[in-house]
Scaffold this active site. Sequence first.
Site, mmCIF file in Angstrom:
data_model
loop_
_atom_site.group_PDB
_atom_site.id
_atom_site.type_symbol
_atom_site.label_atom_id
_atom_site.label_comp_id
_atom_site.label_asym_id
_atom_site.label_seq_id
_atom_site.Cartn_x
_atom_site.Cartn_y
_atom_site.Cartn_z
ATOM 1 N N ASP B 52 1.431 -4.103 -3.549
ATOM 2 C CA ASP B 52 0.653 -4.532 -4.721
ATOM 3 C C ASP B 52 1.307 -4.139 -6.048
ATOM 4 O O ASP B 52 2.208 -3.304 -6.079
ATOM 5 C CB ASP B 52 -0.736 -3.888 -4.678
ATOM 6 C CG ASP B 52 -1.672 -4.664 -3.771
ATOM 7 O OD1 ASP B 52 -1.304 -5.770 -3.340
ATOM 8 O OD2 ASP B 52 -2.774 -4.149 -3.484
ATOM 9 N N TYR B 110 3.273 5.147 4.786
ATOM 10 C CA TYR B 110 2.991 5.184 3.351
ATOM 11 C C TYR B 110 2.783 6.635 2.921
ATOM 12 O O TYR B 110 2.296 7.451 3.708
ATOM 13 C CB TYR B 110 1.706 4.412 3.031
ATOM 14 C CG TYR B 110 1.860 2.909 3.068
ATOM 15 C CD1 TYR B 110 2.237 2.217 1.921
ATOM 16 C CD2 TYR B 110 1.619 2.197 4.234
ATOM 17 C CE1 TYR B 110 2.366 0.833 1.942
ATOM 18 C CE2 TYR B 110 1.748 0.814 4.265
ATOM 19 C CZ TYR B 110 2.127 0.136 3.117
ATOM 20 O OH TYR B 110 2.262 -1.222 3.125
#
Lengths: 245, 245
Positions: B52, B110
């Site tokens: 994003d 992540y």
Amino acid sequence: MRNIKMIVSYDGTKYYGFQTQPIGNTIQDIIEQALQVLTGEKISITASGRTDAGVHARGQVFNFITMSPIPIERWALALNSRLPRDIRIQRADEVSLDFHSSHFAIRKTYRYSIDTNKFADVFERHYRFHYPMPLRVLEMREALSKVVGEHDFTSFASQRSTKPTHVRTILDVRLEEDVGKIDIFVTGNGFLYNMVRIIVGTLLWVGEGKITAADFERILQAADRSAAGPTAMSHGLVLWEVEYE
Amino acid sequence: MRNIKMIVSYDGTKYYGFQTQPIGNTIQDIIEQALQVLTGEKISITASGRTDAGVHARGQVFNFITMSPIPIERWALALNSRLPRDIRIQRADEVSLDFHSSHFAIRKTYRYSIDTNKFADVFERHYRFHYPMPLRVLEMREALSKVVGEHDFTSFASQRSTKPTHVRTILDVRLEEDVGKIDIFVTGNGFLYNMVRIIVGTLLWVGEGKITAADFERILQAADRSAAGPTAMSHGLVLWEVEYE
């Protein structure tokens, strides 16, 4: 009348150094503008020393005189809310009226950081000098140790230095190596213009094997700027800490 | 015809995410433009997945088909010289023609970073979410462990998710605490839209004592997005590593 001492960290990337310049856009300008908005007073701040364009600070110190009655525990938060995010006050203390951030400083520490990765670390690109060469770290550490003590640092001072004497005392040095990076810490009672950056530029000669640690010591003793290495890039330098009595 | 696989790191601060958008200014656009300059071909890259706006990557992976005869060891340097400094190719490998960066990925990790200092660390301001509250770290670690295993992650998926199933397997989690910072690592076989950020937003509820680790587990089991916490800010998230067979 109150004398307020603050510790400030800043990312120097976007600024023309700490000290006010006719062209503007300095750390000092930005802080003084925020202080004026906060207090309504026209305030001049005095720092422990200037830092050059692109140089950062983890713990720069400045002080200023004010008539403002703002409680001391509110200053940092109040000023931060009026500062850009690349300048952060870390703490504020009220000090005696004779305190002066530059005259009273007894030790300063700088850190110079080198990114030794083949391809630069994007997250450190503004804070580490990318130098993707194999470096002889032990020889660099040996050379760095030569600057400890009282020396005439003319070899490691900008030729634009206007100081009456180039004698300074380095109290401590440290070279830390980790995967993809080298951090060089230098602590002294005072520094000449570009001194840490020229020391590092000359250390990189040692690291690359162009000169030995013994050559580095001879360069220091020569008291001749033209004998030393280049001035390392500004963005690798951080004013790490300023200490007082 | 060659299939080239690359590992890229990027600072997502300035970009509208990874994937090409009509408005432009995405990581994919910038890389494809640089590849076109380098090879003269119009190249489309396929990534392991999108990131994003504002999200960073240490080890995003993409691949592309090219006719270029450039030797494999020159690709990274040649492309980096045509990319902005906030995007760096870390390595390039030639792979079999059937390799696909997304379909072949077996694990992704992540990292979400929190700056717990009272005043934000200026050098980490683009990479850590500043959250200057006292946090109950042991309780957070206990809650985080609940996501390991195969679960329906509907509670931790954006309501905009269009995936046919929200069942994913989390293989490993780790919460590292240090002075002024917390790093949360999550490794899984796949992730839903905003999944790590919603897990972290809910973990921060645990950290603040609004809910317990047992409540966190009940929220996961509820399979209801409205039961979970807010989506944590994008800039704290880094796509850390993508692994293949």
